[in-house]
Design a protein around this motif. Structure first.
Motif, short mmCIF file in Angstrom:
data_model
loop_
_atom_site.label_atom_id
_atom_site.label_comp_id
_atom_site.label_asym_id
_atom_site.label_seq_id
_atom_site.Cartn_x
_atom_site.Cartn_y
_atom_site.Cartn_z
N LEU B 4 0.82 -1.21 0.00
CA LEU B 4 0.00 0.00 0.00
C LEU B 4 0.85 1.26 0.00
CD1 LEU B 4 -2.73 -1.12 2.58
CD2 LEU B 4 -2.94 -0.98 0.09
N ILE B 6 2.84 2.24 2.38
CA ILE B 6 2.80 2.84 3.72
C ILE B 6 4.07 2.45 4.47
CG2 ILE B 6 1.64 2.75 5.95
CD1 ILE B 6 -0.98 2.26 4.37
N GLU B 8 5.17 4.17 7.70
CA GLU B 8 4.89 4.23 9.13
C GLU B 8 3.39 4.08 9.37
OE1 GLU B 8 6.60 8.02 10.26
OE2 GLU B 8 8.23 6.97 11.27
N PHE B 9 3.08 3.43 10.45
CA PHE B 9 1.66 3.24 10.76
C PHE B 9 1.49 2.93 12.23
CE2 PHE B 9 3.61 -0.70 9.39
CZ PHE B 9 3.17 -1.65 10.29
N MET B 10 0.26 3.07 12.70
CA MET B 10 -0.10 2.61 14.04
C MET B 10 -0.85 1.29 13.88
SD MET B 10 -1.15 6.22 15.89
CE MET B 10 -2.40 6.69 14.70
N VAL B 33 4.48 3.11 14.80
CA VAL B 33 4.58 4.33 15.60
C VAL B 33 4.00 4.13 17.00
CG1 VAL B 33 3.79 6.72 15.73
CG2 VAL B 33 4.57 5.78 13.55
N LEU B 155 -4.00 7.19 20.57
CA LEU B 155 -3.56 7.21 19.17
C LEU B 155 -3.33 8.65 18.69
CD1 LEU B 155 -5.80 4.40 17.64
CD2 LEU B 155 -3.36 4.31 18.14
N ARG B 156 -4.21 9.54 19.07
CA ARG B 156 -4.01 10.93 18.65
C ARG B 156 -2.73 11.50 19.26
NH1 ARG B 156 -9.65 11.01 18.81
NH2 ARG B 156 -9.68 11.47 21.03
N GLN B 159 0.26 10.09 17.28
CA GLN B 159 0.27 10.23 15.83
C GLN B 159 1.30 11.28 15.44
OE1 GLN B 159 -3.59 10.47 13.94
NE2 GLN B 159 -2.87 12.11 12.63
N PRO B 160 2.20 10.96 14.52
CA PRO B 160 3.18 11.96 14.10
C PRO B 160 2.47 13.17 13.50
CG PRO B 160 3.77 9.78 13.30
CD PRO B 160 2.38 9.68 13.85
N HIS B 165 5.68 15.70 7.76
CA HIS B 165 5.76 14.24 7.75
C HIS B 165 5.07 13.75 6.50
CE1 HIS B 165 5.73 10.12 9.25
NE2 HIS B 165 4.52 10.04 8.75
N TRP B 169 2.75 6.74 1.37
CA TRP B 169 1.43 6.72 0.74
C TRP B 169 0.98 8.12 0.37
CZ3 TRP B 169 -2.37 9.55 3.04
CH2 TRP B 169 -2.22 9.84 4.39
#
Lengths: 86, 173
Positions: B4, B6, B8-10, B33, B155-156, B159-160, B165, B169
């Motif tokens: 996809l 991507i 970096e991701f959570m 992350v 998560l917020r 989040q970077p 950033h 994607w």
């Protein structure tokens, strides 16, 4: 319905929303599926996050591997997620 | 995620998603992350063969019936590797790995046979940037709402910042 295939591994995934990517791994044992009961916490949470559009949920479930030389259905079809249990 | 585009991701995982998240952190350091482990699976010493036995009796026969190209021996080998080869703790990583993992982690414990509270709490104590949400968190709708709020806040907070950033994607669009 989207699939990623590499070798004899097939992964069914769905994408929704926008924002920073969030991978969601569903539970429910080896027979788990994305479309769990609408009352499950995972479904509620994913829906909630999608509505906020502050994240980009990506839900992935690896599929059972097919033996070499055996083709799998592609595109739309009935997925049979068969990975990992909890 | 490579597919996809991507980098970096959570990640939020339920049940076996817990062990999977630890494995992701081991195999893709720097890409995850933050992680949320919800009712994570774990090894319970008093029921050491729980996962294998449940699945070899329940999941494997149904799978082989649905997929004639898969044998019970293959299904058994899969379960052997998954649940017996490293039958301890979270199955996928060591306590030392968790102890040295600095990725922000939020854990929502459970305490059914497959989701031992003790293992969930051990990971929370070991991981230096781990935190624990309420327990129990799913006995009623009010608890679930509190847990959802905690997950969203976590998560917020991790989040970077999107400014400056540009993950792959986004660059591809």
């Amino acid at each position: 319905m989207a699939f990623y295939e590499k070798g004899n591994v097939r992964i069914h995934y769905e994408e929704a929303g926008s924002g920073f990517p969030l991978m969601v791994i569903p539970g429910g044992g080896l027979t788990r599926r994305f479309q769990a009961s609408p009352t499950t916490p995972s479904t509620r949470w994913t829906s909630s996050r999608t509505d906020t559009a502050s994240s980009r949920p990506i839900c992935a479930t690896p599929m059972a591997a097919s033996p070499p030389g055996r083709s799998r259905p592609t595109g739309r079809g009935t997925p049979t997620p068969t990975t990992t249990s909890g | 995620m490579d597919h996809l585009g991507i980098r970096e991701f959570m990640v939020l995982g339920f049940c076996i998603g817990g062990p999977f998240i630890w494995n992701l952190l081991k195999r893709a350091p720097g890409r995850v992350v933050a992680g949320v482990l919800t009712q994570p699976s774990g090894f319970r010493p008093t029921m050491p063969d729980l996962f294998y036995q449940n699945n070899i009796k329940g999941w494997a026969p149904a799978l082989c019936e649905r997929r004639p190209d898969i044998t019970m021996a293959q299904a058994g080998a899969f379960l052997e590797k998954m649940y017996r080869a490293n039958a301890d703790f979270v199955f996928t990583v060591s306590r030392d790995f968790v102890r040295n993992c600095r990725t922000p982690i939020l854990i929502l414990p459970d305490d059914v046979s497959a989701h031992p509270y003790a293992v969930a709490m051990e990971t929370a104590h070991l991981a230096p940037n781990a935190q624990v949400s309420i327990y129990p968190w799913k006995a009623n709708p009010e608890q679930i709402q509190l847990a959802l709020r905690h997950i969203g806040t976590f998560l917020r907070a991790n989040q970077p910042a999107l400014q400056g950033h540009q993950p792959l994607w986004a660059a591809a669009q």
